[in-house]
Design a protein around this motif. Structure first.
Motif, short mmCIF file in Angstrom:
data_model
loop_
_atom_site.label_atom_id
_atom_site.label_comp_id
_atom_site.label_asym_id
_atom_site.label_seq_id
_atom_site.Cartn_x
_atom_site.Cartn_y
_atom_site.Cartn_z
N SER A 66 29.51 69.18 78.28
CA SER A 66 30.54 68.37 77.98
C SER A 66 28.49 67.51 78.17
CB SER A 66 30.99 67.43 79.32
OG SER A 66 31.62 67.29 79.88
N PHE A 67 28.25 67.92 79.49
CA PHE A 67 26.80 66.79 79.37
C PHE A 67 26.04 67.16 78.47
CE2 PHE A 67 22.41 67.21 80.37
CZ PHE A 67 21.73 65.50 80.98
N TRP A 68 25.82 67.84 78.52
CA TRP A 68 24.75 68.91 77.33
C TRP A 68 25.12 67.96 75.94
CZ3 TRP A 68 20.07 69.65 78.67
CH2 TRP A 68 19.38 70.14 79.20
N ASP A 69 26.31 67.93 75.37
CA ASP A 69 27.39 67.05 74.29
C ASP A 69 26.39 65.89 74.35
OD1 ASP A 69 27.70 69.82 72.91
OD2 ASP A 69 30.02 69.07 73.88
N GLY A 70 27.02 64.57 75.29
CA GLY A 70 26.33 63.90 75.31
C GLY A 70 25.32 63.18 75.07
N PHE A 71 23.96 64.50 75.90
CA PHE A 71 22.50 64.47 75.95
C PHE A 71 22.03 64.45 74.75
CE2 PHE A 71 18.25 65.34 76.59
CZ PHE A 71 17.93 64.53 77.83
N GLN A 72 22.88 65.39 73.58
CA GLN A 72 22.06 65.46 72.43
C GLN A 72 22.41 64.85 71.70
OE1 GLN A 72 22.46 69.63 70.94
NE2 GLN A 72 22.45 68.99 68.87
N LYS A 73 24.07 63.84 71.56
CA LYS A 73 23.46 63.12 70.51
C LYS A 73 23.12 61.34 71.27
CE LYS A 73 28.64 64.04 69.62
NZ LYS A 73 30.05 65.20 70.07
N LYS A 74 23.11 61.62 72.55
CA LYS A 74 22.25 60.27 72.30
C LYS A 74 21.05 59.90 72.27
CE LYS A 74 20.00 59.83 77.11
NZ LYS A 74 20.21 59.63 78.83
N TRP A 75 20.10 61.39 72.34
CA TRP A 75 19.38 61.67 70.87
C TRP A 75 19.08 61.39 69.70
CZ3 TRP A 75 14.12 60.62 72.71
CH2 TRP A 75 13.33 59.93 74.07
N GLU A 76 19.94 62.08 69.60
CA GLU A 76 20.13 62.71 67.73
C GLU A 76 20.53 60.47 67.80
OE1 GLU A 76 23.61 65.01 67.52
OE2 GLU A 76 22.20 66.65 67.50
N GLY A 77 21.22 59.46 68.24
CA GLY A 77 20.99 58.39 68.25
C GLY A 77 19.65 57.68 68.06
N LYS A 78 18.66 57.98 69.05
CA LYS A 78 17.81 56.89 69.73
C LYS A 78 16.82 57.63 68.87
CE LYS A 78 16.56 57.85 74.27
NZ LYS A 78 16.78 57.75 75.38
N PHE A 79 16.56 58.57 68.12
CA PHE A 79 14.94 59.85 68.00
C PHE A 79 14.39 59.19 67.20
CE2 PHE A 79 13.00 63.13 66.03
CZ PHE A 79 12.45 63.74 67.53
N GLY A 80 15.02 58.62 66.17
CA GLY A 80 14.43 58.08 64.51
C GLY A 80 13.29 56.73 65.34
N SER A 81 14.27 55.20 66.00
CA SER A 81 13.58 54.63 66.13
C SER A 81 12.64 54.36 67.28
CB SER A 81 14.60 53.52 66.82
OG SER A 81 15.17 54.21 68.31
N LYS A 82 12.43 55.90 68.53
CA LYS A 82 11.69 56.42 69.40
C LYS A 82 10.38 56.82 68.61
CE LYS A 82 10.15 56.81 73.30
NZ LYS A 82 9.45 55.37 74.01
N LEU A 83 11.26 57.69 67.04
CA LEU A 83 9.67 58.70 66.82
C LEU A 83 8.51 57.47 65.97
CD1 LEU A 83 8.38 60.97 65.06
CD2 LEU A 83 10.19 61.09 63.82
N ALA A 84 9.23 56.24 65.07
CA ALA A 84 9.16 55.33 64.36
C ALA A 84 8.26 54.25 65.64
CB ALA A 84 9.66 54.09 63.67
N GLU A 85 8.25 54.18 66.72
CA GLU A 85 8.31 53.34 67.80
C GLU A 85 6.77 53.82 67.75
OE1 GLU A 85 8.05 52.29 71.73
OE2 GLU A 85 10.10 52.39 71.05
N LEU A 86 6.97 55.35 67.78
CA LEU A 86 5.62 55.29 68.62
C LEU A 86 4.40 56.34 67.49
CD1 LEU A 86 6.81 58.67 70.77
CD2 LEU A 86 5.63 56.36 71.10
N TYR A 87 4.88 56.59 66.10
CA TYR A 87 4.04 56.43 65.39
C TYR A 87 3.66 54.99 64.71
CZ TYR A 87 5.02 61.47 64.27
OH TYR A 87 5.10 63.00 64.48
N ALA A 88 4.75 53.98 64.73
CA ALA A 88 3.59 52.61 63.61
C ALA A 88 1.57 52.41 64.02
CB ALA A 88 4.65 51.82 64.41
N PRO A 89 1.85 52.43 65.75
CA PRO A 89 0.46 52.77 65.72
C PRO A 89 -0.86 53.22 64.16
CG PRO A 89 1.04 52.31 67.66
CD PRO A 89 1.91 52.45 67.18
N VAL A 90 -0.27 54.69 64.81
CA VAL A 90 -1.28 55.49 64.12
C VAL A 90 -0.94 55.72 62.10
CG1 VAL A 90 -1.20 58.54 62.79
CG2 VAL A 90 -0.29 57.38 64.99
N TYR A 91 0.43 54.96 61.59
CA TYR A 91 0.34 54.18 60.74
C TYR A 91 -0.17 53.34 60.12
CZ TYR A 91 4.13 58.25 58.90
OH TYR A 91 4.24 58.94 58.60
#
Length: 152
Positions: free
Chosen positions: A68-93
């Motif tokens: 249950s810990f891993w399920d919650g952890f994975q769901k949390k990161w699946e939810g925020k991964f896109g915005s985090k990736l865009a935030e990190l890539y934005a200066p490059v783009y």
């Protein structure tokens, strides 16, 4: 540190390696939002997000935490991964593409052919990775044969 954990850390580091530590001008929230939309529409985000379950799976092997810990952890990161990736890539783009450029790219990906390309990109990337692995093995085999032929 265990081999699996090191591999996961290396994968994440490679994914974010292109993000600079500082930018001349920080990207605006609008720029990040349009970039995230472009990454989603292009299929790039789906390919990147597919790595989250793989990383979590590798990390699970290094821990005795509950399912249950891993399920919650994975769901949390699946939810925020896109915005985090865009935030990190934005200066490059931002170094290469203006906000107007991104908006035009988004308009392309919203067109019928752009939608087709975006929907096909994850599958093409997965197949391309398999081809790349096969080619890499062929190169390694040939290298090994040539070194052996030279007595090295």
């Amino acid at each position: 540190m265990k081999k699996g954990l090191v591999l996961v850390v290396m994968c994440v580091a490679m994914l974010f390696a292109a993000a600079p530590s500082a930018s001349a001008q920080a990207p605006s929230d609008e720029y990040k939002a349009i970039l995230e939309k472009m990454l989603e529409l292009s299929g790039s985000m789906a390919s990147a997000k597919a790595m989250v379950p793989q990383m979590i799976s590798m990390l699970k092997q290094q821990s005795s935490a509950s399912a249950s810990f891993w399920d919650g952890f994975q769901k949390k990161w699946e939810g925020k991964f896109g915005s985090k990736l865009a935030e990190l890539y934005a200066p490059v783009y931002q170094k290469y593409l203006t906000l107007d450029d991104l908006k035009k790219i988004v308009a392309f990906y919203e067109s019928p052919v752009g939608k087709k390309l975006g929907a096909s990109t994850p599958a093409m990337m997965a197949e391309g990775m398999q081809i790349g692995q096969k080619l890499g093995m062929e190169i390694a085999t040939e290298l090994q044969q040539e070194l052996q032929a030279q007595g090295k």
